[in-house]
Design a protein around this motif. Sequence first.
Motif, mmCIF file in Angstrom:
data_model
loop_
_atom_site.group_PDB
_atom_site.id
_atom_site.type_symbol
_atom_site.label_atom_id
_atom_site.label_comp_id
_atom_site.label_asym_id
_atom_site.label_seq_id
_atom_site.Cartn_x
_atom_site.Cartn_y
_atom_site.Cartn_z
ATOM 1 N N UNK A 1 0.843 -1.186 0.000
ATOM 2 C CA UNK A 1 0.000 0.000 0.000
ATOM 3 C C UNK A 1 0.885 1.244 0.000
ATOM 4 N N UNK A 2 0.483 2.239 -0.751
ATOM 5 C CA UNK A 2 1.207 3.511 -0.792
ATOM 6 C C UNK A 2 0.506 4.474 0.156
ATOM 7 N N UNK A 3 1.204 4.863 1.204
ATOM 8 C CA UNK A 3 0.618 5.704 2.244
ATOM 9 C C UNK A 3 1.579 6.841 2.547
ATOM 10 N N UNK A 4 1.049 8.056 2.603
ATOM 11 C CA UNK A 4 1.855 9.224 2.961
ATOM 12 C C UNK A 4 1.172 9.961 4.102
ATOM 13 N N UNK A 5 1.859 10.052 5.220
ATOM 14 C CA UNK A 5 1.312 10.737 6.395
ATOM 15 C C UNK A 5 -0.072 10.198 6.744
ATOM 16 N N UNK A 6 -0.190 8.873 6.744
ATOM 17 C CA UNK A 6 -1.410 8.134 7.088
ATOM 18 C C UNK A 6 -2.513 8.290 6.046
ATOM 19 N N UNK A 7 -2.209 8.912 4.936
ATOM 20 C CA UNK A 7 -3.196 9.058 3.862
ATOM 21 C C UNK A 7 -2.920 8.029 2.779
ATOM 22 N N UNK A 8 -3.908 7.199 2.427
ATOM 23 C CA UNK A 8 -3.699 6.240 1.337
ATOM 24 C C UNK A 8 -3.588 6.951 -0.003
ATOM 25 N N UNK A 9 -2.573 6.593 -0.750
ATOM 26 C CA UNK A 9 -2.337 7.173 -2.071
ATOM 27 C C UNK A 9 -2.652 6.161 -3.160
ATOM 28 N N UNK A 10 -2.462 4.888 -2.866
ATOM 29 C CA UNK A 10 -2.720 3.853 -3.856
ATOM 30 C C UNK A 10 -2.119 2.532 -3.433
ATOM 31 N N UNK A 11 -1.781 1.719 -4.408
ATOM 32 C CA UNK A 11 -1.258 0.388 -4.125
ATOM 33 C C UNK A 11 -0.417 -0.088 -5.305
ATOM 34 N N UNK A 12 0.691 -0.754 -5.003
ATOM 35 C CA UNK A 12 1.524 -1.394 -6.016
ATOM 36 C C UNK A 12 1.389 -2.904 -5.871
ATOM 37 N N UNK A 13 1.325 -3.605 -7.001
ATOM 38 C CA UNK A 13 1.175 -5.060 -6.989
ATOM 39 C C UNK A 13 2.165 -5.665 -7.976
ATOM 40 N N UNK A 14 2.949 -6.624 -7.511
ATOM 41 C CA UNK A 14 3.854 -7.385 -8.369
ATOM 42 C C UNK A 14 3.212 -8.743 -8.625
ATOM 43 N N UNK A 15 3.028 -9.070 -9.883
ATOM 44 C CA UNK A 15 2.241 -10.236 -10.281
ATOM 45 C C UNK A 15 3.143 -11.437 -10.554
ATOM 46 N N UNK A 16 2.802 -12.567 -9.935
ATOM 47 C CA UNK A 16 3.520 -13.835 -10.113
ATOM 48 C C UNK A 16 5.033 -13.662 -9.978
#
Length: 329
Positions: free
Chosen positions: A272-287
């Motif tokens: 999860x991408x979080x900055x100062x407790x604020x969610x910014x998004x998410x990165x996912x690496x597949x297989x």
Amino acid sequence: MISAPLHDWQTTEYIADLLTQPADLPSTLAQALHVALNALNRESAALFVKPLADGTSPFWVPRHIPLSLQPQLENLASPLSSFAQGLLDHPGIRPTGHSFEISEIFPISFGDETLAVLLLWGESLTAEERLRCQALLRPVGRALYTHKSHQNGSHDGQTLPALQALIHAYTNAHDPHLLQRQYLQSLQTIFQAEDALLFLLDDHNPRLAIQKHLDANGNWEERTTLDTSHAFIVPPGQEPQAAEAATPSTGQIISWLNTLMGGSIHNIVFSLLVSNRRPVGMAVLVNPRLDDSDPYRKSLLQLTSSLLANAIVSQRQLLNLKITIADLE
């Protein structure tokens, strides 16, 4: 013969210095074990060290162990080796009823990871001697962790260039698209993943996200905004300004992505991408071929994701400032 200093703190420093020398690791550990045993006035011991790189095996570093046990060190399936492996796997459990005449057992750790175990033969140590032994073993744990991190971080020759490219992108973060692409490309290389995905929440509507996709051939694609209202990046009913990122399960993400991408995903590594407790998004690496169970890779994932989230927020704030200035002119 190695002559160890007289005081424990000097001996500990001596062991630490010894383990920083560029030499064969088992040989250096043997010297460190010799010094520690001299300081404890003991003669018989053995280190059992876990695999420190992918594809390697655990190994023994013995010193004057009982003759009857020496043949068992040559076989990693022997009763003594299996006993030591059990100690590595369950460092908090002290098995009883064994026939190895071991007087003391010391797990050797760094952080939360047990990297080796020390077995002593002979007289039992006093409480004070146990504390001294633990102090003498601390630099051994640190050295093993450093060696393991170096081996796993550089064995394929690709991790360091990937990180250098990512650092360059961070220092030239005026181009957000370049930074995001390099972030995915570096993690894709480090974890040897088939694909890499980035979901960035809309700054004004947390129910929407833009999907960015880097495939195995290096092709980059930005897809239209996705509806995440049923998903997991932001807890339902909360706005990103007030919400801490909810941590989804791996199964949730795989199920969601298979619906999105056609059912070809078997395992993932995500952050999860979080900055100062604020969610910014998410990165996912597949297989990915490598997972994040290794502390070195896990720390890289956490650090780079935090840096990216902070960079994205800073870029958005700068853009908003430019818009405000333009409105005032």
